[in-house]
Design an enzyme around this catalytic site. Structure first.
Site, PDB file in Angstrom:
ATOM      1  N   ARG A 192     -10.972  -4.066 -13.966  1.00 36.83           N
ATOM      2  CA  ARG A 192      -9.868  -4.937 -13.537  1.00 36.83           C
ATOM      3  C   ARG A 192     -10.361  -6.375 -13.616  1.00 36.83           C
ATOM      4  NH1 ARG A 192      -6.208  -1.432 -11.087  1.00 36.83           N
ATOM      5  NH2 ARG A 192      -7.116   0.360  -9.967  1.00 36.83           N
TER       6      ARG A 192
ATOM      7  N   ASN B  60       0.825  -1.209   0.000  1.00 35.16           N
ATOM      8  CA  ASN B  60       0.000   0.000   0.000  1.00 35.16           C
ATOM      9  C   ASN B  60       0.860   1.259   0.000  1.00 35.16           C
ATOM     10  OD1 ASN B  60      -2.312  -1.561   0.077  1.00 35.16           O
ATOM     11  ND2 ASN B  60      -2.711  -1.234   2.251  1.00 35.16           N
TER      12      ASN B  60
ATOM     13  N   HIS C 167     -15.433  -3.723   0.357  1.00 36.21           N
ATOM     14  CA  HIS C 167     -15.449  -3.035  -0.932  1.00 36.21           C
ATOM     15  C   HIS C 167     -16.853  -2.667  -1.400  1.00 36.21           C
ATOM     16  CE1 HIS C 167     -14.386  -2.709  -5.372  1.00 36.21           C
ATOM     17  NE2 HIS C 167     -13.427  -2.013  -4.809  1.00 36.21           N
TER      18      HIS C 167
ATOM     19  N   HIS D   7     -15.672   3.246 -14.767  1.00 39.74           N
ATOM     20  CA  HIS D   7     -15.466   2.454 -13.557  1.00 39.74           C
ATOM     21  C   HIS D   7     -16.706   1.648 -13.189  1.00 39.74           C
ATOM     22  CE1 HIS D   7     -14.706   2.096  -9.048  1.00 39.74           C
ATOM     23  NE2 HIS D   7     -13.597   1.614  -9.566  1.00 39.74           N
TER      24      HIS D   7
END
Length: 725
Positions: free
Chosen positions: A396, A64, A613, A456
């Site tokens: 992704r 990260n 998420h 997105h």
């Protein structure tokens, strides 16, 4: 005015009131993110996790930080270089933010090293996993490693001298190196060299082949860092010289890709070329071993350092993200117990999937429920002769994507397949370039999004001819179409054949692939523009309800809240008396608990085994409750610079499930939840009155599949009262 009373209860409008511009009401984005990463480090210290999972959290903490310095810190350096003076809502200038990052981060780095040396290494040894230094090896092990070094490692190493006649070598992004001091034998002048550690070609932790101390305990594993082996055999690389010292170091560079889309003839080529430049950007951090000679530091500083606080002296291994390799060790006893995600009974028969979705909406809650039904949905669409077309967004997808495989199969079966591939998905550009080329080669219509925006949103549309006409089947999600991350990210996906939703998704795809400017969606909120308007409108509706009926309530579960306008809207709602619960995994720039401003707002976060998420927006709406799911957080980039979608949960059963089960159990977590105080610091949430600790993630692992197997509307009793939110 009595500040204990809600300000807006008196009808005073504060839309433009300067009171909400006070910088003390906002938490800096970067410093908030550092707090999130602190929570990751806390998980490495948590002994309730199996030992190798704690090592995993140490690695995630470092990974990260690598991305943080490549993107965020390098961006602050660019602002300094360009003379940007405008401060964010919190009032901190770029220079002050960089100072604070250094001040806040250095203790965390020291804590990480302490956890590794004082906790993890001793506990690994107790479990038969020994991390050696070269000094702790016996003579046989040293001989074995030297032989291995000569045969395998030595041929790929290239020492590079740097002095007046040899330029300082280029140090690529995140490459681990040794800075070496040598001397002519009998000489007095130090000579300097650099060797790049080939940790992409060899494991960072090498297994040691032999021992003089008799047979190891069953399952015992002995390891040593690759750089330790190299530094202990440098005499072979510098024959005839005296090796005086060697020091590991690493450079982090600006890796943010900037593409002038309006000047690019071919976006695919432009992104491809930009990815190639990622590893040569301007330095943003130099990590060196804590014992590095000051002369060597000075040489590197002269060549690499442009801003203060770029040097980080590390007392442990540099680049601890590589510790993730320890998860490959065959020690299941030191890892999380594996689990098998459930599949809703209605979706067990792949061939009936269209009939099931047409009869009712279906929700999947990953990772507790399997991602496989999404793959099955596309596989069945590829094979079904009645399916005419498939349209999909990909952000992704991973390296070995069953989703892309299904799309390729669909094209081979003669379906019309259109895919919006977002080439600018940060750090996934190479994957997406590869998939885009493969899809185009197969005859798929591939579109690279919209100029100036990232796509997105997570959408899949299947168009099927049936007896009574064309039916559109839709899958919408909060997470990516990635079968791997679906096992470690919590996300919600929704299947529906609702005609109005299908029409909305069709119109959105037309705007993504063509010139359509269709905006009058039946149910979807689409950014840029309309998510901001929609959420503000729903917040204002709760303010009005609170003023009239005193029952305003908002619950948001998100990844990040940063947008100033959204924060001010939530502040206004709090000032009116609306009760607001926020669960924000990462960045939260809203400061709760400010008397008279945000004392009706609570903020919590959960960091645990899975990455939270899901994006869930709940508005009480006077009892006619509204639940929205989707891809968008409340950040300027989501609301202004991306194509995002929020979609309503229209099915009453699914809505009830989210309101009475998913949200409240997360909000009541007392094992992993941390609560944000008005001081901007998170504190562990404690259970009260001796109540049993609730770990939301563990709870869903135990119960989610059971509930989905039941035909009854009401879930079975499980020991936790679910009164809703």
């Amino acid at each position: 005015m009595n500040r204990d009373e809600p300000l807006l209860a008196e009808g005073k409008s504060l839309d433009n009131d300067s009171i909400l511009q006070d910088p003390s009401y906002y938490i800096n984005r970067e410093l908030s993110w550092l707090q999130f990463n602190r929570h990751v480090l806390d998980e490495a210290k948590d002994k309730s996790h199996p030992l190798l999972e704690r090592v995993k959290f140490l690695a995630i903490f470092s990974n990260n930080l690598d991305e943080f310095f490549m993107i965020r810190v390098s961006g602050l350096h660019r602002q300094l270089d360009e003379g940007v003076l405008k401060a964010p809502p919190d009032g901190l200038t770029p220079a002050r933010i960089l100072d604070k990052i250094y001040e806040d981060l250095f203790p965390l780095l020291e804590e990480q090293v302490t956890v590794w040396h004082d906790e993890i290494i001793p506990e690994l040894r107790e479990h038969g996993i020994v991390i050696h230094t070269y000094e702790t090896l016996d003579e046989q092990q040293k001989r074995e490693l030297r032989t291995y070094f000569i045969k395998e490692i030595f041929p790929v190493l290239t020492p590079l001298a740097f002095d007046k006649s040899h330029p300082f070598p280029f140090i690529s992004n995140l490459a681990l190196n040794l800075a070496i001091i040598v001397r002519e034998r009998g000489g007095e002048e130090d000579l300097f060299a650099r060797i790049k550690i080939p940790n992409k070609l060899f494991p960072r932790l090498l297994k040691i082949p032999g021992t003089d101390n008799g047979p190891r305990a069953p399952g015992g594993i002995e390891l040593i860092f690759l750089e330790d082996v190299i530094s202990s055999n440098l005499d072979l690389l510098f024959p005839g010289l005296e090796v005086r010292a060697s020091y590991p170091f690493r450079v982090t560079r600006d890796a943010d890709i900037e593409i002038e889309e309006d000047e690019a003839d071919d976006l695919l080529t432009a992104v491809e070329e930009s990815v190639g430049r990622r590893w040569v950007g301007v330095p943003s951090r130099i990590e060196v071993s804590s014992w590095m000679d000051q002369t060597v530091c000075g040489m590197m500083g002269e060549k690499l350092v442009k801003h203060p606080h770029m040097f980080y002296r590390i007392a442990g291994p540099i680049g601890m993200a590589d510790l993730m390799c320890m998860l490959d060790l065959d020690r299941p006893d030191l890892k999380d117990a594996p689990f098998v995600p459930s599949i809703p009974k209605a979706l067990e028969n792949e061939k009936a999937i269209f009939n099931v979705i047409r009869s009712r909406d279906i929700m999947l809650f990953h990772p507790y429920e399997s991602f496989q039904p999404v793959v099955n949905f596309l596989n069945q669409a590829a094979k079904d002769p009645d399916v005419l077309a498939i349209k999909m967004t990909l952000y992704r997808t991973g390296t070995r994507s069953p989703i892309v495989r299904a799309l390729l199969d669909a094209r081979e079966m003669g379906k019309a397949v259109s895919v919006v591939v977002e080439l600018k998905a940060r750090f996934d550009e190479e994957n997406n370039i590869g998939w885009a080329k493969a899809l185009e080669h197969a005859g798929v219509h591939v579109v690279f999004g919209i100029m100036g925006l990232k796509v997105h949103s997570k959408l899949c549309l299947v168009v099927r001819r049936e007896r009574d006409g064309i039916v559109r089947y839709v899958h919408m999600g909060t997470g990516n179409y990635n079968a791997s991350t679906a096992r470690i990210y919590t996300d919600i996906g929704l299947f529906t054949a609702n005609p109005e939703i299908g029409s909305d998704v069709s119109n959105l795809f037309n705007s993504l692939t063509g010139y359509s400017r269709y905006m009058a969606y039946n149910h979807l909120l689409v950014s840029p523009k309309y998510i901001r308007r929609g959420i503000i409108s729903l917040i204002e509706r709760e303010i009005k309800r609170q003023q009239e009926y005193r029952d305003g309530r908002i619950v948001l579960k998100l990844n990040a809240i940063q947008d100033e306008e959204m924060i001010q809207a939530l502040y206004r709602a709090s000032m009116a008396g609306v009760k607001i619960e926020l669960q924000v995994r990462g960045i939260c720039c809203l400061r709760p608990g400010i008397k008279g401003i945000s004392d009706n707002i609570s903020v919590s976060t959960i960091v645990g085994r899975f990455l939270e998420h899901s994006r869930i927006y709940y508005f009480h709406n006077g009892g006619d409750e509204i639940v929205l799911l989707g891809s968008s957080d409340l950040m300027p980039r989501n609301l202004n610079r991306r194509v995002e979608v929020l979609y309503p949960v229209l099915d009453s059963g699914i809505k009830k499930e989210i309101i009475s089960e998913i949200l409240p159990i997360h909000m009541r977590d007392t094992a992993k939840a941390r609560v944000l105080g008005s001081d901007g610091i998170y504190h562990p949430r404690k259970s009260t009155n001796g109540d049993e600790l609730i770990n939301a993630q563990e709870w869903f692992l135990k119960h989610r599949g059971i509930w989905n197997q039941q035909a009854a509307d009401e879930p079975e009793e499980t020991g936790i009262e679910r009164n809703g939110i």
